[in-house]
Design a protein around this motif. Structure first.
Motif, PDB file in Angstrom:
ATOM      1  N   VAL A 121       0.768  -0.994   0.064  1.00 51.98           N
ATOM      2  CA  VAL A 121      -0.043  -0.091  -0.095  1.00 51.98           C
ATOM      3  C   VAL A 121       1.006   1.340  -0.063  1.00 51.98           C
ATOM      4  O   VAL A 121       1.540   1.433   0.901  1.00 51.98           O
ATOM      5  CB  VAL A 121      -0.800   0.089   1.285  1.00 51.98           C
ATOM      6  N   PRO A 122       0.819   2.266  -1.064  1.00 58.01           N
ATOM      7  CA  PRO A 122       1.552   3.376  -0.989  1.00 58.01           C
ATOM      8  C   PRO A 122       1.335   4.126   0.278  1.00 58.01           C
ATOM      9  O   PRO A 122       0.436   4.235   0.865  1.00 58.01           O
ATOM     10  CB  PRO A 122       1.173   4.214  -2.087  1.00 58.01           C
ATOM     11  N   ALA A 123       2.682   4.433   0.819  1.00 54.82           N
ATOM     12  CA  ALA A 123       2.785   5.232   2.328  1.00 54.82           C
ATOM     13  C   ALA A 123       3.540   6.572   1.992  1.00 54.82           C
ATOM     14  O   ALA A 123       4.485   6.731   1.074  1.00 54.82           O
ATOM     15  CB  ALA A 123       3.150   4.367   3.340  1.00 54.82           C
ATOM     16  N   LYS A 124       3.132   7.524   2.763  1.00 55.66           N
ATOM     17  CA  LYS A 124       3.865   8.855   2.831  1.00 55.66           C
ATOM     18  C   LYS A 124       4.738   8.931   4.004  1.00 55.66           C
ATOM     19  O   LYS A 124       4.230   8.462   5.296  1.00 55.66           O
ATOM     20  CB  LYS A 124       2.951   9.948   3.027  1.00 55.66           C
ATOM     21  N   GLU A 125       5.982   9.483   4.093  1.00 60.52           N
ATOM     22  CA  GLU A 125       6.932   9.519   4.972  1.00 60.52           C
ATOM     23  C   GLU A 125       6.442  10.857   6.073  1.00 60.52           C
ATOM     24  O   GLU A 125       6.052  11.812   5.523  1.00 60.52           O
ATOM     25  CB  GLU A 125       8.223  10.043   4.659  1.00 60.52           C
TER      26      GLU A 125
END
Length: 705
Positions: free
Chosen positions: A137-141
């Motif tokens: 699942v794409p994730a943001k830092e």
């Protein structure tokens, strides 16, 4: 493909095509994990977790109090050096109504795109065991954490596909958080239908995969499938290392139809031929899932009764994604006999593997009725029809009309070339060996599931078979649903259809088959199908060797009619030409193929006639090979002697009660010899020769008096 993966509960991705029902899997609490936290969260929402793991639940996400559980997994990550965090196992309620925010603390330095790997325990049909499937699942830092959202399951929207009775409330499911993942990239295919997540090293191959998936998208759209409007796009595709025997999988999602996704084995990304086939096969599973009438949660409990049909159509469809002519999928190997085990009954074992073999039926239906109508099967499934009923709706004729014909076409090799005569001989249900005159009766019997069949083999090992012997096949039990198909197994290993029937079939002159080096396949099909289509019928086939009754023996009369020109000479040396008209008939009988008749008659005036007729008939050549007629008459004041013989008189026509052999025209004289002598005292008259013209004729008739 090659594996049937199935996630048990609603939270995430469920490989849709598995038949067995299972319950959600609880935390293992084995040496590879330990409990970190438990808490109860209600409708007001809140936060749950530990220092490096946090789950935020907004108000209204839960409609009642729910206990959450969190474990730490100490086993090694499936993503190896691409994992940058600890691994967790999370227990959630089966239903929630707003997205949840997931935060995981990572370690080290991240480059390029980052993801959170989320997985769930899944059931693998082919292994009959629990395994784990993943999605990135794409994730943001965010300040040392990777953050992603877990979307709310399509609980309300899913109700449109099911009844209230199908819903299960209050269940808990467990998902694996395999941590923060780096070293992967995302590529969106050229028509925006697929979002592919893949290892950095496979950039070029991912673009090729995108092209193959777009090809599959358009191929099934052109067939008439409506997947374009049945979900949101793009669909997610994850490329990662899978089991060495697995090319790829499709997973239905407990979140709803919009979240179903594909998984492709990174080990095969350089095998472009296999990659293209896998893309087509697994994408078709995505399309099929959109026609599944069940709610996503219900799908997560079972692959449904139609698992075999999904696999059968997907395996058949592979031929659209290869340049190989007469293509057959390697996955069919080991499952060739599936159609004989019963269309639905055979799925009670391993439904997926049964479907691999049932691809032959789909091939037959498409050849007979066209590919565009295939979508009607899935529209019927969408309407809640049983797969057998959906197939029945698909074809213009009922299944009972074409089932036996399909099995015969399959045996003949008209569908797939991965089966041949040698295979069928090895996999026969029974065998009858004709070794001597004593082998005159044999019975094959068995229990036949609905829409099934059995293949038997008959070896003609006896060289002394009577030349007129015939083999009779008769259903002595189960004739209402059974059909018989007889096929010749030639010496060159070809198979040729000979005859078929619903109750009784006769194969004449089996000695000729023996002399050619042939044997026989006997297919018995059961075309019965009654809901739930898993019943059985007892069917018995009796095989008899009989010598047929002489078809000539019923004829007890013979008549001869001759019309030619005769050149006559009398005792006073007078020569004349006149018609020699010659009718005669008598009683007699046939012994084998030879007719004998004779007479010795005295009429009321004391005139006496004696004579005989003999004729040999060759039924195979349809001729009278030779015949002869003699007659002597004593009329008191004069006598008469006459004879007629000939050969090769052809059959003209035949009815139940008569046979006519006929010659006409100038050729008559070349087939016969005629003598005639009349005497009265010193006077006499004889025929010196005969002459034929276009009006000449000879007819010999055998009939019943």
């Amino acid at each position: 493909m090659k594996r049937c993966l199935f996630i048990f509960a609603i939270g995430f991705w469920t490989f849709f095509n598995c038949e067995k029902d299972s319950q959600p899997t609880a935390p293992s609490n084995d040496k590879g994990s330990k409990v970190l936290a438990t808490d109860t969260i209600g409708p007001e929402g809140g936060a749950f977790g530990v220092e490096d793991f946090e789950l935020k639940i907004p108000a209204g996400a839960f409609r009642s109090d729910n206990e959450l559980e969190l474990e730490l997994l100490t086993t090694e990550s499936t993503f190896g050096e691409n994992n940058f965090s600890r691994r967790f196992r999370l227990g959630l309620p089966a239903e929630y109504y707003q997205p949840l925010e997931l935060r995981i603390q990572y370690q080290g330095t991240l480059t390029e795109e980052s993801y959170i790997a989320i997985a769930e325990d899944v059931y693998t049909c082919s292994l009959d065991t629990i395994t784990t499937a993943y999605r990135l699942v794409p994730a943001k830092e965010s300040s040392g954490y990777l953050v992603c959202q877990l979307p709310a399951p399509d609980v309300e929207g899913g109700l449109a596909k099911t009844t209230v009775a199908d819903r299960v409330q209050g269940d808990k499911f467990y998902i694996t958080i395999d941590g923060a993942i780096n070293g992967y990239m995302t590529y969106v295919s050229h028509s925006d239908h697929f979002k592919i997540v893949f290892p950095n090293s496979l950039n070029a191959q991912a673009k090729i995969l995108g092209n193959y998936l777009e090809e599959a998208y358009n191929t099934f759209k052109n067939m008439g499938f409506e997947h374009e409007s049945l979900r949101d796009w793009p669909a997610s595709v994850t490329v990662k290392e899978l089991d060495v025997e697995t090319f790829g999988n499709y997973y239905s999602s407990g979140w709803g139809d919009d979240y179903g996704y594909l998984e492709i084995n990174s080990k095969f990304m350089d095998n472009l031929d296999q990659l293209r086939i896998t893309a087509g096969h697994e994408f078709f599973h995505l399309v099929q899932a959109l026609y599944d009438p069940r709610w996503a949660y219900t799908q997560s409990k079972s692959g449904g009764v139609h698992v075999w049909l999904d696999e059968a159509t997907a395996v058949w469809a592979e031929e659209y994604f290869t340049p190989v002519s007469n293509y057959f999928s390697s996955i069919r190997e080991g499952h060739y006999m599936a159609p004989f085990y019963g269309m639905q009954k055979g799925a009670q074992g391993n439904a997926q593997e049964h479907g691999y073999g049932m691809s032959a039926m789909i091939k037959y239906l498409v050849q007979e009725y066209g590919v565009n109508s295939l979508v009607s099967i899935y529209k019927q499934l969408q309407n809640g029809k049983h797969p057998v009923e959906a197939v029945d709706y698909y074809a213009p004729q009922p299944i009972s009309y074409w089932w036996g014909e399909f099995l015969q076409d399959y045996v003949l090799g008209n569908l797939y070339e991965d089966v041949n005569a040698s295979f069928w001989v090895k996999n026969k249900w029974g065998e009858f060996i004709l070794r001597s005159d004593r082998d005159t009766l044999f019975t094959f019997s068995g229990s036949y599931p609905d829409l099934s069949g059995k293949l038997y083999y008959i070896k003609l090992d006896y060289a002394g078979i009577d030349k007129e012997a015939e083999m009779v096949f008769e259903l002595t039990e189960g004739a209402l649903s059974g059909e018989i198909y007889i096929m010749e197994h030639c010496s060159n290993n070809d198979i040729i259809a000979l005859d078929y029937g619903s109750e009784k079939v006769m194969i004449p002159k089996i000695r000729e088959l023996k002399e050619k080096g042939s044997n026989l396949f006997v297919l018995v099909s059961n075309s019965r199908y009654v809901s739930p289509y898993t019943g059985t019928s007892d069917i018995e086939l009796q095989v008899r060797i009989v010598k047929p009754a002489n078809p000539l023996s019923k004829f007890d009369g013979c008549s001869i009619h001759l019309g030619v020109w005769g050149h006559y000479l009398t005792s006073d040396a007078t020569e004349t030409k006149k018609r020699a008209f010659f009718p005669w008939s008598c009683e007699g009988s046939f012994e084998d193929n030879v007719f004998h008749g004779s007479w010795d008659e005295v009429d009321q005036w004391g005139d006496r006639q004696t004579g005989d007729i003999s004729a040999e008939v060759d039924l195979d050549k349809e001729i009278i090979t030779v015949f002869s007629f003699t007659n002597t008459g004593d009329y008191g004041t004069y006598t008469k002697q006459e004879s007629l013989s000939g050969s090769n008189i052809p059959l003209s026509y035949q009815e139940e009660e008569m046979m006519s052999f006929l010659l006409e025209g100038t050729d008559v004289c070349s087939h016969i010899q005629l003598t005639y002598r009349w005497e009265r005292g010193d006077d006499w008259e004889v025929i010196q020769s005969i002459e034929c013209d276009e009006n000449s004729g000879l007819e010999i008739i055998f009939g019943e008096l």
